[in-house]
Design an enzyme around this catalytic site. Structure first.
Site, mmCIF file in Angstrom:
data_model
loop_
_atom_site.group_PDB
_atom_site.id
_atom_site.type_symbol
_atom_site.label_atom_id
_atom_site.label_comp_id
_atom_site.label_asym_id
_atom_site.label_seq_id
_atom_site.Cartn_x
_atom_site.Cartn_y
_atom_site.Cartn_z
ATOM 1 N N TYR A 262 0.829 -1.203 0.000
ATOM 2 C CA TYR A 262 0.000 0.000 0.000
ATOM 3 C C TYR A 262 0.860 1.248 0.000
ATOM 4 O O TYR A 262 2.066 1.192 0.259
ATOM 5 C CB TYR A 262 -0.943 0.005 1.200
ATOM 6 C CG TYR A 262 -0.279 0.344 2.528
ATOM 7 C CD1 TYR A 262 -0.385 1.631 3.083
ATOM 8 C CD2 TYR A 262 0.440 -0.609 3.233
ATOM 9 C CE1 TYR A 262 0.211 1.938 4.297
ATOM 10 C CE2 TYR A 262 1.038 -0.301 4.447
ATOM 11 C CZ TYR A 262 0.922 0.964 4.971
ATOM 12 O OH TYR A 262 1.520 1.270 6.172
ATOM 13 N N LYS B 203 6.601 -2.063 1.777
ATOM 14 C CA LYS B 203 5.445 -1.451 2.456
ATOM 15 C C LYS B 203 4.218 -2.356 2.297
ATOM 16 O O LYS B 203 3.332 -2.103 1.478
ATOM 17 C CB LYS B 203 5.171 -0.046 1.916
ATOM 18 C CG LYS B 203 4.281 0.795 2.836
ATOM 19 C CD LYS B 203 4.258 2.234 2.381
ATOM 20 C CE LYS B 203 3.333 3.087 3.246
ATOM 21 N NZ LYS B 203 3.821 3.245 4.625
ATOM 22 N N GLU C 272 12.626 2.305 14.083
ATOM 23 C CA GLU C 272 11.730 3.388 13.665
ATOM 24 C C GLU C 272 10.507 3.384 14.565
ATOM 25 O O GLU C 272 10.418 2.583 15.492
ATOM 26 C CB GLU C 272 11.327 3.212 12.199
ATOM 27 C CG GLU C 272 10.714 1.874 11.879
ATOM 28 C CD GLU C 272 10.608 1.610 10.385
ATOM 29 O OE1 GLU C 272 10.625 2.563 9.590
ATOM 30 O OE2 GLU C 272 10.491 0.430 9.995
ATOM 31 N N LEU D 106 11.489 1.076 6.925
ATOM 32 C CA LEU D 106 10.812 1.530 5.728
ATOM 33 C C LEU D 106 11.581 2.695 5.124
ATOM 34 O O LEU D 106 12.048 3.586 5.841
ATOM 35 C CB LEU D 106 9.388 1.981 6.063
ATOM 36 C CG LEU D 106 8.561 2.449 4.873
ATOM 37 C CD1 LEU D 106 8.254 1.285 3.939
ATOM 38 C CD2 LEU D 106 7.273 3.113 5.343
#
Length: 284
Positions: free
Chosen positions: A33, A147, A179, A204
């Site tokens: 996505y 992702k 993260e 990411l």
């Protein structure tokens, strides 16, 4: 009146939107996505989102369902049909529907779904007051650079943070911050260096992250891409996070330790200003 959403080439009222119960996005989280922010009816950082979508699809050996021009046209149509001024467009691509099997199906037609969410983007509580985070073990899968829709682990971590009265969690692996649950993590050292984790399969590859690095460099600010520990973060002058849905948001507390004077610091505030100004210039 409800939203108009996009499903496999059709624009439908949200209550009429349906996908197969055999869709692999539903059964296997076999899907990727992207979320693109919208300011003033225009798409922010859109070329970067297109590139990352193509990379995610390629890493999963998933067919591209549409070319970039068609994806952009669909985003613009959703913005127009929903009269979206500020908010986000969410797009999801799955491998498609097939009888349940761990082996990828041959010849499945990808499922494409997209919808809008209206929300304030610039003047937010997080931007004004900063957010408070707690650290916890990073329990996500190893390919965080793709992702995917496998968001249960970060959802659990964010909920754990909410249960102790904090806004988010920063995830930790081998003693180093990877993260946030849905964002890239940054600190500012006491001598003014801006630090964020270097790119790898462990994090990411944030589109907002890349833009902030570019704009900071143009403003003669020193950025270091490297891992940092929880202890280094707690001793920092400032911290902040970046995400497509939150831009640059100050972090004012980590594990109960206030950073600086406990309010958003000047570097985070300046980077947010730079990001918004430059992104609006480049919006499409």
């Amino acid at each position: 009146m409800g939203r108009t959403v996009y499903v496999n080439g059709e624009y439908l009222p949200e209550e009429e939107a349906k996908v197969s119960v055999f869709d692999r996005g539903f059964l296997m989280a076999d899907a990727v996505y992207e979320v693109t922010s919208v300011l003033g009816g225009r798409l922010i950082d859109f070329p970067g989102h297109l590139r990352r979508l193509a990379r995610s699809l390629g890493e999963l050996e998933m067919a591209r369902p549409m070319d970039d021009a068609a994806i952009e046209a669909m985003h613009r149509e959703l913005v127009a049909r929903n009269a979206l001024v500020d908010g986000m467009v969410y797009m999801q691509v799955t491998r498609g529907a097939a009888d349940r099997d761990f082996v990828y199906p041959v010849g499945a037609t990808p499922t494409v779904v997209a919808f809008t969410q209206a929300k304030p983007m610039e003047d937010t509580v997080g931007a004004r007051d900063g957010i408070k985070v707690v650290t916890m073990p990073d329990i996500r899968w190893g390919r965080r650079d793709i992702k995917t829709v496998q968001l249960l682990a970060p959802s659990m971590c964010k909920m754990a943070a909410k249960k102790v009265g904090k806004d988010d969690a920063w995830l930790v692996e081998d003693g180093f911050v990877t993260e946030g649950t849905s964002n890239n993590a940054w600190i500012v050292t006491k001598d003014g260096r801006i630090v964020t984790r270097d790119l790898s399969e462990r994090i990411l590859h944030g589109i907002t992250r890349a833009a902030v690095i570019e704009y900071a460099a143009a403003a003669q600010m020193k950025v270091e891409e490297r891992a940092f520990t929880v202890e280094e973060a707690k001793a920092a002058a400032e911290a902040f996070m970046t995400a497509a849905s939150a831009f640059v948001t100050p972090v004012v507390e980590i594990d109960g330790v206030a950073l600086g004077d406990g309010r958003p610091g000047p570097v985070a505030r300046r980077l947010r200003e730079l990001y918004l100004a430059e992104s609006k210039k480049r919006a499409v």
